[in-house]
Design a protein around this motif. Structure first.
Motif, PDB file in Angstrom:
ATOM      1  N   GLY A  77     -40.519  -9.608  -4.524  1.00 40.91           N
ATOM      2  CA  GLY A  77     -39.428  -9.761  -3.566  1.00 40.91           C
ATOM      3  C   GLY A  77     -39.286 -11.201  -3.115  1.00 40.91           C
ATOM      4  O   GLY A  77     -40.222 -12.009  -3.222  1.00 40.91           O
ATOM      5  N   SER A  78     -38.125 -11.536  -2.628  1.00 43.22           N
ATOM      6  CA  SER A  78     -37.859 -12.890  -2.152  1.00 43.22           C
ATOM      7  C   SER A  78     -38.772 -13.227  -0.981  1.00 43.22           C
ATOM      8  O   SER A  78     -38.852 -12.483  -0.010  1.00 43.22           O
ATOM      9  CB  SER A  78     -36.393 -13.004  -1.728  1.00 43.22           C
ATOM     10  N   GLY A  79     -39.477 -14.343  -1.094  1.00 45.89           N
ATOM     11  CA  GLY A  79     -40.400 -14.757  -0.041  1.00 45.89           C
ATOM     12  C   GLY A  79     -41.810 -14.250  -0.218  1.00 45.89           C
ATOM     13  O   GLY A  79     -42.698 -14.616   0.558  1.00 45.89           O
ATOM     14  N   SER A  80     -42.052 -13.426  -1.234  1.00 48.18           N
ATOM     15  CA  SER A  80     -43.403 -12.925  -1.494  1.00 48.18           C
ATOM     16  C   SER A  80     -44.264 -14.065  -2.029  1.00 48.18           C
ATOM     17  O   SER A  80     -43.759 -15.095  -2.494  1.00 48.18           O
ATOM     18  CB  SER A  80     -43.371 -11.777  -2.499  1.00 48.18           C
ATOM     19  N   THR A  85     -43.161 -24.377   4.533  1.00 50.23           N
ATOM     20  CA  THR A  85     -41.854 -24.701   5.118  1.00 50.23           C
ATOM     21  C   THR A  85     -41.099 -25.665   4.207  1.00 50.23           C
ATOM     22  O   THR A  85     -39.891 -25.520   3.983  1.00 50.23           O
ATOM     23  CB  THR A  85     -42.021 -25.310   6.524  1.00 50.23           C
ATOM     24  N   LYS A  86     -41.821 -26.634   3.646  1.00 47.83           N
ATOM     25  CA  LYS A  86     -41.192 -27.592   2.726  1.00 47.83           C
ATOM     26  C   LYS A  86     -40.723 -26.899   1.452  1.00 47.83           C
ATOM     27  O   LYS A  86     -39.620 -27.174   0.950  1.00 47.83           O
ATOM     28  CB  LYS A  86     -42.189 -28.702   2.391  1.00 47.83           C
ATOM     29  N   VAL A  87     -41.557 -25.991   0.914  1.00 46.76           N
ATOM     30  CA  VAL A  87     -41.193 -25.291  -0.325  1.00 46.76           C
ATOM     31  C   VAL A  87     -39.975 -24.399  -0.093  1.00 46.76           C
ATOM     32  O   VAL A  87     -39.028 -24.389  -0.890  1.00 46.76           O
ATOM     33  CB  VAL A  87     -42.386 -24.444  -0.843  1.00 46.76           C
ATOM     34  N   VAL A  88     -40.001 -23.635   0.986  1.00 39.76           N
ATOM     35  CA  VAL A  88     -38.908 -22.702   1.302  1.00 39.76           C
ATOM     36  C   VAL A  88     -37.602 -23.463   1.517  1.00 39.76           C
ATOM     37  O   VAL A  88     -36.547 -23.064   1.018  1.00 39.76           O
ATOM     38  CB  VAL A  88     -39.262 -21.865   2.550  1.00 39.76           C
ATOM     39  N   LYS A  89     -37.680 -24.569   2.243  1.00 39.48           N
ATOM     40  CA  LYS A  89     -36.468 -25.349   2.513  1.00 39.48           C
ATOM     41  C   LYS A  89     -35.903 -25.966   1.241  1.00 39.48           C
ATOM     42  O   LYS A  89     -34.688 -25.920   0.998  1.00 39.48           O
ATOM     43  CB  LYS A  89     -36.793 -26.452   3.525  1.00 39.48           C
ATOM     44  N   ALA A  90     -36.784 -26.516   0.399  1.00 37.03           N
ATOM     45  CA  ALA A  90     -36.330 -27.162  -0.839  1.00 37.03           C
ATOM     46  C   ALA A  90     -35.705 -26.166  -1.805  1.00 37.03           C
ATOM     47  O   ALA A  90     -34.731 -26.472  -2.495  1.00 37.03           O
ATOM     48  CB  ALA A  90     -37.500 -27.877  -1.518  1.00 37.03           C
ATOM     49  N   ALA A  91     -36.266 -24.941  -1.846  1.00 40.15           N
ATOM     50  CA  ALA A  91     -35.768 -23.919  -2.774  1.00 40.15           C
ATOM     51  C   ALA A  91     -34.653 -23.064  -2.179  1.00 40.15           C
ATOM     52  O   ALA A  91     -34.040 -22.270  -2.895  1.00 40.15           O
ATOM     53  CB  ALA A  91     -36.922 -23.035  -3.225  1.00 40.15           C
ATOM     54  N   GLY A  92     -34.411 -23.193  -0.879  1.00 44.80           N
ATOM     55  CA  GLY A  92     -33.379 -22.386  -0.233  1.00 44.80           C
ATOM     56  C   GLY A  92     -33.711 -20.908  -0.219  1.00 44.80           C
ATOM     57  O   GLY A  92     -32.824 -20.059  -0.349  1.00 44.80           O
ATOM     58  N   ILE A  93     -34.988 -20.583  -0.062  1.00 50.05           N
ATOM     59  CA  ILE A  93     -35.421 -19.195  -0.126  1.00 50.05           C
ATOM     60  C   ILE A  93     -35.062 -18.459   1.165  1.00 50.05           C
ATOM     61  O   ILE A  93     -35.265 -18.958   2.267  1.00 50.05           O
ATOM     62  CB  ILE A  93     -36.951 -19.117  -0.354  1.00 50.05           C
ATOM     63  N   LYS A  94     -34.557 -17.255   1.002  1.00 47.34           N
ATOM     64  CA  LYS A  94     -34.280 -16.369   2.126  1.00 47.34           C
ATOM     65  C   LYS A  94     -35.106 -15.094   1.956  1.00 47.34           C
ATOM     66  O   LYS A  94     -35.172 -14.535   0.872  1.00 47.34           O
ATOM     67  CB  LYS A  94     -32.795 -15.995   2.179  1.00 47.34           C
ATOM     68  N   ALA A  95     -35.743 -14.659   3.034  1.00 48.01           N
ATOM     69  CA  ALA A  95     -36.558 -13.448   2.952  1.00 48.01           C
ATOM     70  C   ALA A  95     -35.679 -12.214   2.765  1.00 48.01           C
ATOM     71  O   ALA A  95     -34.546 -12.168   3.241  1.00 48.01           O
ATOM     72  CB  ALA A  95     -37.384 -13.288   4.223  1.00 48.01           C
ATOM     73  N   ASP A  96     -36.209 -11.207   2.031  1.00 46.95           N
ATOM     74  CA  ASP A  96     -35.472  -9.957   1.830  1.00 46.95           C
ATOM     75  C   ASP A  96     -35.352  -9.219   3.158  1.00 46.95           C
ATOM     76  O   ASP A  96     -36.277  -9.225   3.966  1.00 46.95           O
ATOM     77  CB  ASP A  96     -36.209  -9.069   0.828  1.00 46.95           C
TER      78      ASP A  96
END
Length: 337
Positions: free
Chosen positions: A173-176, A326-337
């Motif tokens: 899942g997204s964010g896993s 936080t840096k990885v999520v922001k750079a990849a534009g990840i949104k949690a399911d």
């Protein structure tokens, strides 16, 4: 005038007596305030596992509950409070009384990556918790379907850079954690891959075995039964060092992506403002428990490495992990399911 002067004198004397009385009371109360956790524990302790029964937090919380019950001769129970990627149970502990009787078996997800994934997280993983100790860690193994013409990380990077059809990878899942591990790999290796999210790790692994996806970051214990069959190929482990269970599989750092590391960790937290002597007592006992040979073996059978840390070390780890993801999520534009 004399009467008035006496009145002032009497009032002043009363004030002096009140001040002295308050001072004496404060002196008498100091030992009690200093030793507020001296009798701990005196009643039932709950260890909250913020995920469903049968998962890693459930296994760990039950093991700790049983061992603490045995050593302290008091009831320690494991309780599952799942929901919303661990948010329900974690929030519950964060809002509990800071007395050491409600604890959290938290993870890198609940107490680090959730802070990066959710803009309105109903708890602060730093402000609302007192870290006690790490309990266990585990790494992931990057698995590839045999049809993928790559036997190493270097092969994968070269393949991803030269072929037009992008490699794809599955996750639970997204964010896993497997999703974040793949995104970190992409950014550090300078490649692109297509994310295929599933509702849980099991269906992702099933599709990898069937050849419907190319890659999957898997827990060691889950991966091992399939490795011997030849239905998957192990590429690399995500830890800073090689796994004892698969000593021939290199790390990402050894394989051309220096500094790459993804560790799943599990640890014990109390609500913020829990008395320091209670935290110290919990830390000492849990650290002793996870160092016992039978505990180490039990964790190893579950694909985990027993671990411990000081509260200060654990607190520093949480802060580093929040910053990193936080840096990885922001750079990849990840949104949690």
């Amino acid at each position: 005038m004399a009467c008035r002067g006496n009145a002032f004198a009497n009032a002043g004397w009363r004030r002096v007596r009140i001040v002295k009385l308050n001072y004496l009371l404060s002196i008498l109360l100091l030992p009690a305030l200093h030793c507020h956790g001296a009798g701990y524990p005196e009643s039932t302790i709950r260890i909250i596992a913020p995920f469903t029964p049968g998962g890693v937090t459930d296994v760990l919380s039950r093991e700790l509950a049983a061992k603490l019950t045995q050593s302290w001769k008091i009831s320690v129970v494991a309780e599952n409070r799942p929901g919303a990627a661990g948010i329900v149970g974690t929030q519950f502990v964060g809002a509990a009384a800071p007395d050491g009787y409600t604890l959290l078996l938290g993870t890198n997800g609940t107490n680090a990556t959730n802070a990066a994934l959710y803009a309105k997280l109903p708890y602060d993983p730093v402000r609302d918790f007192a870290p006690i100790t790490l309990v266990a860690t585990s790494y992931l193994i990057l698995l590839a379907h045999p049809s993928v013409p790559a036997a190493s990380v270097r092969d994968l990077v070269a393949l991803a850079k030269r072929q037009k059809a992008l490699l794809n990878y599955g996750s639970g899942g997204s964010g896993s954690t497997p999703h974040l591990a793949a995104e970190l790999f992409k950014s550090m290796a300078g490649i692109d891959m297509v994310h295929v999210p599933y509702k849980g790790g099991a269906p992702a692994l099933i599709d990898l075995l069937a050849g419907r996806i190319d890659l999957y970051f898997s827990n060691t214990a889950v991966a091992m039964p399939h490795v011997g069959s030849g239905r998957v190929r192990m590429i690399a482990v995500t830890g800073s060092r090689r796994e004892a269970a698969v000593p021939n599989v290199p790390t990402f750092s050894e394989s051309g992506v220096p500094g790459y590391e993804v560790t799943s960790w599990f640890g014990l937290f109390a609500p913020a403002k829990t008395p320091p002597d209670v935290v110290t007592k919990l830390h000492a006992e849990v650290a002793r428990i996870v160092a016992q040979p039978d505990t180490v073996k039990h964790f190893d059978n579950a694909g985990l490495a027993a671990a411990s840390s000081t509260p200060a070390e654990f607190s520093a780890l949480v802060r580093r992990e929040i910053d990193k993801w936080t840096k990885v999520v922001k750079a990849a534009g990840i949104k949690a399911d």
